[in-house]
Structures are given as C-alpha cells and as structure tokens.
Design a protein around this motif. Sequence first.
Motif, PDB file in Angstrom:
ATOM      1  N   ASP A  66       0.825  -1.210   0.000  1.00  0.00           N
ATOM      2  CA  ASP A  66       0.000   0.000   0.000  1.00  0.00           C
ATOM      3  C   ASP A  66       0.859   1.259   0.000  1.00  0.00           C
ATOM      4  N   ALA A  67       1.957   1.219   0.783  1.00  0.00           N
ATOM      5  CA  ALA A  67       2.835   2.393   0.858  1.00  0.00           C
ATOM      6  C   ALA A  67       3.458   2.690  -0.503  1.00  0.00           C
ATOM      7  N   ILE A  68       3.788   1.643  -1.242  1.00  0.00           N
ATOM      8  CA  ILE A  68       4.405   1.833  -2.565  1.00  0.00           C
ATOM      9  C   ILE A  68       3.382   2.382  -3.556  1.00  0.00           C
ATOM     10  N   VAL A  69       2.169   1.797  -3.530  1.00  0.00           N
ATOM     11  CA  VAL A  69       1.127   2.247  -4.466  1.00  0.00           C
ATOM     12  C   VAL A  69       0.731   3.695  -4.177  1.00  0.00           C
ATOM     13  N   GLU A  70       0.539   4.003  -2.889  1.00  0.00           N
ATOM     14  CA  GLU A  70       0.116   5.362  -2.531  1.00  0.00           C
ATOM     15  C   GLU A  70       1.169   6.406  -2.864  1.00  0.00           C
ATOM     16  N   ASN A  71       2.436   6.015  -2.803  1.00  0.00           N
ATOM     17  CA  ASN A  71       3.523   6.982  -3.058  1.00  0.00           C
ATOM     18  C   ASN A  71       4.195   6.737  -4.409  1.00  0.00           C
ATOM     19  N   GLU A  78      16.192  12.248  -5.163  1.00  0.00           N
ATOM     20  CA  GLU A  78      16.254  11.116  -6.076  1.00  0.00           C
ATOM     21  C   GLU A  78      15.683   9.878  -5.370  1.00  0.00           C
ATOM     22  N   LEU A  79      15.909   8.696  -5.929  1.00  0.00           N
ATOM     23  CA  LEU A  79      15.219   7.495  -5.442  1.00  0.00           C
ATOM     24  C   LEU A  79      15.438   7.219  -3.955  1.00  0.00           C
ATOM     25  N   VAL A  80      16.695   7.270  -3.508  1.00  0.00           N
ATOM     26  CA  VAL A  80      16.987   6.952  -2.114  1.00  0.00           C
ATOM     27  C   VAL A  80      16.368   7.988  -1.175  1.00  0.00           C
ATOM     28  N   ALA A  81      16.416   9.259  -1.580  1.00  0.00           N
ATOM     29  CA  ALA A  81      15.817  10.314  -0.754  1.00  0.00           C
ATOM     30  C   ALA A  81      14.307  10.119  -0.650  1.00  0.00           C
ATOM     31  N   VAL A  82      13.667   9.739  -1.769  1.00  0.00           N
ATOM     32  CA  VAL A  82      12.220   9.488  -1.742  1.00  0.00           C
ATOM     33  C   VAL A  82      11.900   8.315  -0.828  1.00  0.00           C
ATOM     34  N   SER A  83      12.682   7.240  -0.947  1.00  0.00           N
ATOM     35  CA  SER A  83      12.417   6.062  -0.105  1.00  0.00           C
ATOM     36  C   SER A  83      12.579   6.412   1.373  1.00  0.00           C
ATOM     37  N   ARG A  84      13.549   7.264   1.679  1.00  0.00           N
ATOM     38  CA  ARG A  84      13.750   7.671   3.076  1.00  0.00           C
ATOM     39  C   ARG A  84      12.529   8.415   3.611  1.00  0.00           C
ATOM     40  N   GLN A  85      11.974   9.306   2.775  1.00  0.00           N
ATOM     41  CA  GLN A  85      10.785  10.053   3.202  1.00  0.00           C
ATOM     42  C   GLN A  85       9.585   9.131   3.383  1.00  0.00           C
ATOM     43  N   VAL A  86       9.425   8.178   2.462  1.00  0.00           N
ATOM     44  CA  VAL A  86       8.273   7.275   2.549  1.00  0.00           C
ATOM     45  C   VAL A  86       8.392   6.366   3.772  1.00  0.00           C
ATOM     46  N   ILE A  87       9.612   5.900   4.054  1.00  0.00           N
ATOM     47  CA  ILE A  87       9.814   5.001   5.195  1.00  0.00           C
ATOM     48  C   ILE A  87       9.511   5.713   6.513  1.00  0.00           C
ATOM     49  N   GLN A  88       9.756   7.019   6.567  1.00  0.00           N
ATOM     50  CA  GLN A  88       9.486   7.761   7.799  1.00  0.00           C
ATOM     51  C   GLN A  88       8.023   7.643   8.239  1.00  0.00           C
ATOM     52  N   PHE A  89       7.116   7.535   7.266  1.00  0.00           N
ATOM     53  CA  PHE A  89       5.682   7.456   7.585  1.00  0.00           C
ATOM     54  C   PHE A  89       5.117   6.044   7.400  1.00  0.00           C
ATOM     55  N   ASN A  90       5.983   5.114   6.967  1.00  0.00           N
ATOM     56  CA  ASN A  90       5.533   3.736   6.747  1.00  0.00           C
ATOM     57  C   ASN A  90       6.621   2.778   7.220  1.00  0.00           C
ATOM     58  N   GLY A  91       6.950   2.872   8.489  1.00  0.00           N
ATOM     59  CA  GLY A  91       8.056   2.068   9.032  1.00  0.00           C
ATOM     60  C   GLY A  91       7.824   0.577   8.933  1.00  0.00           C
ATOM     61  N   ASN A  92       6.542   0.150   8.906  1.00  0.00           N
ATOM     62  CA  ASN A  92       6.258  -1.285   8.828  1.00  0.00           C
ATOM     63  C   ASN A  92       6.416  -1.836   7.408  1.00  0.00           C
ATOM     64  N   ALA A  93       6.692  -0.964   6.445  1.00  0.00           N
ATOM     65  CA  ALA A  93       6.834  -1.417   5.051  1.00  0.00           C
ATOM     66  C   ALA A  93       8.243  -1.136   4.523  1.00  0.00           C
ATOM     67  N   THR A  94       9.216  -1.135   5.420  1.00  0.00           N
ATOM     68  CA  THR A  94      10.584  -0.780   5.010  1.00  0.00           C
ATOM     69  C   THR A  94      11.134  -1.734   3.944  1.00  0.00           C
ATOM     70  N   ILE A  95      10.972  -3.046   4.184  1.00  0.00           N
ATOM     71  CA  ILE A  95      11.553  -4.016   3.235  1.00  0.00           C
ATOM     72  C   ILE A  95      10.921  -3.904   1.844  1.00  0.00           C
ATOM     73  N   PRO A  96       9.569  -3.889   1.715  1.00  0.00           N
ATOM     74  CA  PRO A  96       9.002  -3.712   0.365  1.00  0.00           C
ATOM     75  C   PRO A  96       9.436  -2.413  -0.300  1.00  0.00           C
ATOM     76  N   ILE A  97       9.578  -1.344   0.478  1.00  0.00           N
ATOM     77  CA  ILE A  97       9.999  -0.065  -0.117  1.00  0.00           C
ATOM     78  C   ILE A  97      11.425  -0.165  -0.659  1.00  0.00           C
ATOM     79  N   LEU A  98      12.316  -0.781   0.126  1.00  0.00           N
ATOM     80  CA  LEU A  98      13.699  -0.930  -0.334  1.00  0.00           C
ATOM     81  C   LEU A  98      13.780  -1.828  -1.566  1.00  0.00           C
TER      82      LEU A  98
END
Length: 215
Positions: free
Chosen positions: A2-7, A166-186
């Motif tokens: 969900d975190a990936i789709v929403e962001n 860029e990609l890593v910066a975006v993933s860092r921002q998304v992980i801040q609000f979706n800590g339970n989805a860290t592995i799928p985001i990475l």
Amino acid sequence: MDAIVENFPAFVGGFLMTVRLLVISGLGALVIGTLVAAMRISPIPALRGFVTTYTEIVRNTPLTLVLFFCAFVLPSLGLRLDFVAFALIGLTVYTSPFVAEALRSGINGVPVGQAEAARALGLRFGQTVGLVVLPQAIRMVIPPLINVLIALTKNTSVAAGFSVLELVAVSRQVIQFNGNATIPILIAVAVFYLLITIPLGLIAGRLERRVVMGR
C-alpha cells in the motif's frame, strides 16, 4: 504494498531525477574524460602532469567529499546554484577520471604504428588523436565505459545526502511514515535501479560481441 502504491508518483519522480543525474553527469564525464585521456598522451609534459594530478586526486577522493565540496565550498566562492546543479557538477567531476582511465587503457591498445603513420601523413597531434587513435580506443573500451556508467547510476544515491530528491531520498521520506513497510519499499527502490542498470549491462554485452565480431 500500500505504501508503494500510494507513493508511486513520488517514486517515479525520484526515478526521473536519478535518470537526470545519470544522463547529464554521464555526458559531462564522457566529454571531460575524453579530454583528460587525450591530454594524458600530449607531447607537453606540463599538460600531462596537470591531468595526471587531476586524475589521481579526484579518483582517490571519496564521492561524498567531492559533493560536500560542491555543495558547501563552491557557494562560499560565489557560485550560486541549487543542490541539483551542484550534484551534477560533483558527479561529473568524480566520474570523469574513471572515464579517462578506461579510455587510456584503450589508447594503450592501439598499435604505435597507427599514430606514426598518421604523423607521416602530416596530421597534427590533435588530428592524430581525434581521427586515428581515439576512435579505435573508444571501440575497444565501450564495455568498460558502460560499467563506469553503471557505477555512476549507483553513485547518484549519494546525492540524497545533499537535499536532492532522487530514489533513495524518496524512499527515506516514505519510510518515515511507513516504518512497517521498510523491506518492500527498499525492494521497490532496488527494482527501479535495475530498470537502469540491467539495460545498460545488456547494451554492454551486445556492443562487446559486435566489437569482437568486427575485429
């Protein structure tokens, strides 16, 4: 997921910024690296000494330090640009010595007789290098050059530490609000990088086979 789709739009934006960093700094590094490689074989000792020093200093300096210099030292010298422009300058400067070294290995593979024949025909140094030596050298080092670009693709992630979204910066921002989805985001970020590096690897393999067949 969900975190990936929403962001997803944010990830696409980060992916496009990564591609932008790769394309612009890659082209800049190819131009500067080619000039440096040509100057490495210049008949002028001072010129050879200058580019050799440039190559050794930049190649042995961490990329983070190069970007730090661009982002914080250049502004103090009066150069006013945004962080994306400074990241492009840093990545270009950092990558250019690796391009130059790859080209130099190709130049060393060109028979000396080729340059001697060009000089015997009356060609000047610049014409000999540009028309005879470099075309043959580039043909021999296309796969290593693409490997340099693949390394540059991964190095763009360092720009995340300098406010470049860029990609890593975006993933860092998304992980801040979706800590339970860290592995799928990475994993999603890794897939985005593979969308760049795998085609580059395939192009390198195809060009290498074509060069071998052309010899």
